[in-house]
Design a protein around this motif. Structure first.
Motif, mmCIF file in Angstrom:
data_model
loop_
_atom_site.group_PDB
_atom_site.id
_atom_site.type_symbol
_atom_site.label_atom_id
_atom_site.label_comp_id
_atom_site.label_asym_id
_atom_site.label_seq_id
_atom_site.Cartn_x
_atom_site.Cartn_y
_atom_site.Cartn_z
ATOM 1 N N ALA A 175 14.245 -37.093 -11.457
ATOM 2 C CA ALA A 175 14.393 -37.496 -9.898
ATOM 3 C C ALA A 175 14.618 -38.926 -9.688
ATOM 4 O O ALA A 175 14.310 -39.881 -10.489
ATOM 5 C CB ALA A 175 12.896 -36.959 -9.394
ATOM 6 N N ALA A 176 15.638 -39.376 -8.584
ATOM 7 C CA ALA A 176 16.426 -40.436 -8.550
ATOM 8 C C ALA A 176 15.252 -41.222 -7.762
ATOM 9 O O ALA A 176 14.611 -40.669 -6.928
ATOM 10 C CB ALA A 176 17.527 -40.587 -7.769
ATOM 11 N N ALA A 177 15.076 -42.523 -8.051
ATOM 12 C CA ALA A 177 14.176 -43.633 -7.244
ATOM 13 C C ALA A 177 14.992 -43.772 -5.763
ATOM 14 O O ALA A 177 16.229 -43.891 -5.690
ATOM 15 C CB ALA A 177 14.063 -45.054 -8.033
ATOM 16 N N PRO A 178 14.033 -44.065 -4.876
ATOM 17 C CA PRO A 178 14.802 -44.391 -3.482
ATOM 18 C C PRO A 178 15.527 -45.641 -3.720
ATOM 19 O O PRO A 178 15.227 -46.574 -4.445
ATOM 20 C CB PRO A 178 13.336 -44.582 -2.707
ATOM 21 N N VAL A 179 16.620 -45.566 -2.782
ATOM 22 C CA VAL A 179 17.154 -46.809 -2.653
ATOM 23 C C VAL A 179 17.031 -47.803 -1.734
ATOM 24 O O VAL A 179 17.943 -48.967 -1.450
ATOM 25 C CB VAL A 179 18.901 -46.414 -2.677
ATOM 26 N N ALA A 180 16.096 -47.430 -0.808
ATOM 27 C CA ALA A 180 15.808 -48.287 0.310
ATOM 28 C C ALA A 180 14.075 -48.201 0.562
ATOM 29 O O ALA A 180 13.562 -47.662 -0.135
ATOM 30 C CB ALA A 180 16.634 -48.113 1.481
#
Length: 151
Positions: A16-21
């Motif tokens: 799962a990718a980390a949020p970018v904002a």
């Protein structure tokens, strides 16, 4: 059961990718999981570009599929078992494209088709496929979801 189905299909979910904002990837409310827009990572690399310019429709479909798999990875990261998915309610597909590109629905099928492959009829959903002039990090596509959970 869904984990077995993923194995049968030869699908491995990404990390799962980390949020970018400033947002959270998944919010659960009243039996629905709202999954924030996910970007396409294939082989660990973000797929960037524009449909109708430097990206083919087929590559856009692959990217949309990657977004759908990231949606499932986000559910797992939020400790939601995939067997607890009752139905994929809605997908929103945002396609980074030129003004004259008109195959957004075909691109979005990359996400829609994999949900049906994995969940069967419970993977059939309502959908929007929208062309946009730009996406975060120059991603080629972004897909969000609303998912009904079993009680």
């Amino acid at each position: 059961m869904i984990e077995q189905r993923l194995s049968e299909l030869g699908i491995t979910l990404p990390k799962a990718a980390a949020p970018v904002a400033s947002y959270v990837p998944v919010v659960v409310s009243n039996g629905l999981a709202y999954v924030s827009g996910q970007l396409p990572f294939i082989g660990g690399n973000l797929v960037t570009g524009r449909l109708g310019d430097d990206i083919s429709t087929e590559r856009g479909m692959e990217a949309a599929r990657a977004c759908a798999l990231m949606i499932l990875a986000q559910l797992k990261a939020a400790d939601i078992a995939l067997d607890n998915v009752e139905r994929i309610v809605k997908l929103g597909a945002f396609v980074n494209c030129t003004n004259d590109f008109a195959d957004q629905p075909k691109v979005a099928n990359g996400a829609s088709d994999v949900m049906f492959e994995i969940f069967g009829d419970a993977g059939r959903h309502a959908r929007a496929a929208v062309g946009v002039p730009a996406l975060p990090l120059h991603a080629v596509v972004e897909v969000d979801a609303v998912i009904a959970l079993k009680e």
